[in-house]
Design a protein around this motif. Structure first.
Motif, PDB file in Angstrom:
ATOM      1  N   VAL A 188       0.847  -1.198   0.000  1.00 18.75           N
ATOM      2  CA  VAL A 188       0.000   0.000   0.000  1.00 18.75           C
ATOM      3  C   VAL A 188       0.880   1.245   0.000  1.00 18.75           C
ATOM      4  O   VAL A 188       2.050   1.193   0.371  1.00 18.75           O
ATOM      5  CB  VAL A 188      -0.939   0.017   1.217  1.00 18.75           C
ATOM      6  CG1 VAL A 188      -1.951  -1.127   1.140  1.00 18.75           C
ATOM      7  CG2 VAL A 188      -0.149  -0.074   2.527  1.00 18.75           C
ATOM      8  N   VAL A 227      -8.180   1.909   1.178  1.00 15.47           N
ATOM      9  CA  VAL A 227      -7.983   0.503   1.522  1.00 15.47           C
ATOM     10  C   VAL A 227      -9.220  -0.050   2.225  1.00 15.47           C
ATOM     11  O   VAL A 227     -10.077   0.692   2.703  1.00 15.47           O
ATOM     12  CB  VAL A 227      -6.748   0.318   2.427  1.00 15.47           C
ATOM     13  CG1 VAL A 227      -5.472   0.620   1.663  1.00 15.47           C
ATOM     14  CG2 VAL A 227      -6.848   1.182   3.682  1.00 15.47           C
ATOM     15  N   GLU A 228      -9.287  -1.384   2.294  1.00 16.03           N
ATOM     16  CA  GLU A 228     -10.340  -2.058   3.034  1.00 16.03           C
ATOM     17  C   GLU A 228      -9.828  -2.397   4.425  1.00 16.03           C
ATOM     18  O   GLU A 228      -8.729  -2.936   4.576  1.00 16.03           O
ATOM     19  CB  GLU A 228     -10.770  -3.331   2.307  1.00 16.03           C
ATOM     20  CG  GLU A 228     -11.421  -3.063   0.958  1.00 16.03           C
ATOM     21  CD  GLU A 228     -11.827  -4.339   0.253  1.00 16.03           C
ATOM     22  OE1 GLU A 228     -11.579  -5.440   0.816  1.00 16.03           O
ATOM     23  OE2 GLU A 228     -12.401  -4.251  -0.838  1.00 16.03           O
ATOM     24  N   ASN A 240      -6.524  -4.550   4.044  1.00 18.31           N
ATOM     25  CA  ASN A 240      -6.573  -5.389   2.834  1.00 18.31           C
ATOM     26  C   ASN A 240      -6.259  -6.858   3.121  1.00 18.31           C
ATOM     27  O   ASN A 240      -5.690  -7.555   2.290  1.00 18.31           O
ATOM     28  CB  ASN A 240      -5.606  -4.860   1.763  1.00 18.31           C
ATOM     29  CG  ASN A 240      -6.058  -3.550   1.173  1.00 18.31           C
ATOM     30  OD1 ASN A 240      -7.192  -3.112   1.373  1.00 18.31           O
ATOM     31  ND2 ASN A 240      -5.182  -2.891   0.428  1.00 18.31           N
ATOM     32  N   GLU A 241      -6.600  -7.309   4.335  1.00 15.80           N
ATOM     33  CA  GLU A 241      -6.376  -8.703   4.753  1.00 15.80           C
ATOM     34  C   GLU A 241      -4.883  -9.072   4.767  1.00 15.80           C
ATOM     35  O   GLU A 241      -4.530 -10.247   4.814  1.00 15.80           O
ATOM     36  CB  GLU A 241      -7.123  -9.696   3.837  1.00 15.80           C
ATOM     37  CG  GLU A 241      -8.570  -9.363   3.588  1.00 15.80           C
ATOM     38  CD  GLU A 241      -9.543 -10.211   4.380  1.00 15.80           C
ATOM     39  OE1 GLU A 241      -9.096 -11.049   5.178  1.00 15.80           O
ATOM     40  OE2 GLU A 241     -10.763 -10.035   4.189  1.00 15.80           O
ATOM     41  N   LYS A 242      -3.979  -8.048   4.787  1.00 18.34           N
ATOM     42  CA  LYS A 242      -2.543  -8.316   4.681  1.00 18.34           C
ATOM     43  C   LYS A 242      -1.714  -7.648   5.768  1.00 18.34           C
ATOM     44  O   LYS A 242      -0.781  -8.242   6.305  1.00 18.34           O
ATOM     45  CB  LYS A 242      -2.018  -7.841   3.323  1.00 18.34           C
ATOM     46  CG  LYS A 242      -2.580  -8.573   2.124  1.00 18.34           C
ATOM     47  CD  LYS A 242      -2.006  -7.986   0.841  1.00 18.34           C
ATOM     48  CE  LYS A 242      -2.550  -8.689  -0.387  1.00 18.34           C
ATOM     49  NZ  LYS A 242      -1.996  -8.091  -1.645  1.00 18.34           N
TER      50      LYS A 242
END
Length: 276
Positions: A143, A149-150, A166-168
């Motif tokens: 990012v 972002v989510e 972002n699940e990361k």
């Protein structure tokens, strides 16, 4: 290859007394039990299914929608606890297993926990972990600053609310920049405010810079229209009142009404704002 813990688009190969057998391009097949068979189908059609292991540890397909998939996070409820671990409701007939070694703290029946689901390579079955930090990586970031972002609400701290990005990755929204109530596991859109030298990430729940003004302006206009053309807020209003009514900071509010005033869309009075 048929992926366990994920959605697969498979071809209907044949029908049997127990259901349809579906297959992939590598000649692997899996059973779709009768209760999930669509009312209308033809051999050779393709169907999207979720694949996992059933109560007898056999690969099985379903058209049910799971609450979590492989390598993802979700807030799930504990349905059972026994001497080997906890079992979560993830929307399928067989519950999702959380071994004791994967529990950040001992899970209790009826409570909800944010977990990460993954494939156990030894058993080839889906399991979950509430030790979510070990599945996040801030060493290599995907990012950039100002990027939308989510986010998933993961933990409440003295400084602010930790978020999964972002699940990361993980980041933090500071308490003084939160203008609405947040709940564990809640999903929302946010923005990368700052990436520090140590790769810690500061987040914002509002757009950065000029982008911040446009949605705030729309929210103000919507509030005025919903209140018969008048909003009892102005540039000297208490920040808590602005937050409670509009869910934004006073700084964002002042920028937005300044823009709306320049565009001659509002009139700013001593007791509030009206539409032109």
């Amino acid at each position: 290859m048929i992926q366990i813990g994920e959605y697969n688009t498979l071809e209907i190969l044949r029908e049997t007394s127990v259901g349809l057998f579906l297959g992939d391009e590598e000649d692997n097949d899996i059973l779709l039990p009768n209760k999930y068979v669509p009312q209308e189908y033809e051999i050779g059609d393709t169907v999207a299914v979720f694949c996992y292991l059933d109560h007898e540890e056999r690969p099985i397909a379903t058209t049910l929608t799971p609450k979590i998939t492989r390598n993802k996070f979700a807030l799930l409820r504990v349905e059972e606890v026994n001497d080997i671990g906890a079992f979560l409701d993830w929307g399928l007939e067989k519950h999702l297993f959380v071994p004791y070694k994967e529990q950040a703290r001992k899970m209790e029946k009826g409570k909800r926990y944010l977990v990460y689901a993954f494939l156990d390579e030894k058993t080839d079955r889906m399991v979950a972990s509430s030790k979510t930090n070990q599945y996040l990586d801030n060493e290599i970031l995907s990012v950039d600053e100002n990027e939308e972002v989510e986010l998933i609400v993961s933990r409440f701290t003295e400084l602010g609310v930790e978020m999964i990005i972002n699940e990361k990755h993980k980041g933090l929204v500071y308490n003084d920049e939160i203008y609405s109530d947040l709940k564990l596991g809640q999903r929302l859109v946010g923005y990368i405010k700052k990436i520090r030298d140590d790769h810690k990430i500061d987040l914002s729940l509002e757009p950065i810079g000029f982008k911040k003004i446009e949605p705030s302006s729309k929210k103000i206009l919507d509030a005025i229209q919903a209140n018969d053309g008048f909003l009892g807020l102005h540039d000297k209003s208490d920040p808590d009142d602005i937050r409670d009514i509009l869910g934004m900071s006073k700084k964002s509010f002042k920028k937005a009404i300044g823009l709306l005033y320049k565009e001659k869309q509002i009139i700013i009075k001593e007791d509030g704002i009206t539409l032109v």
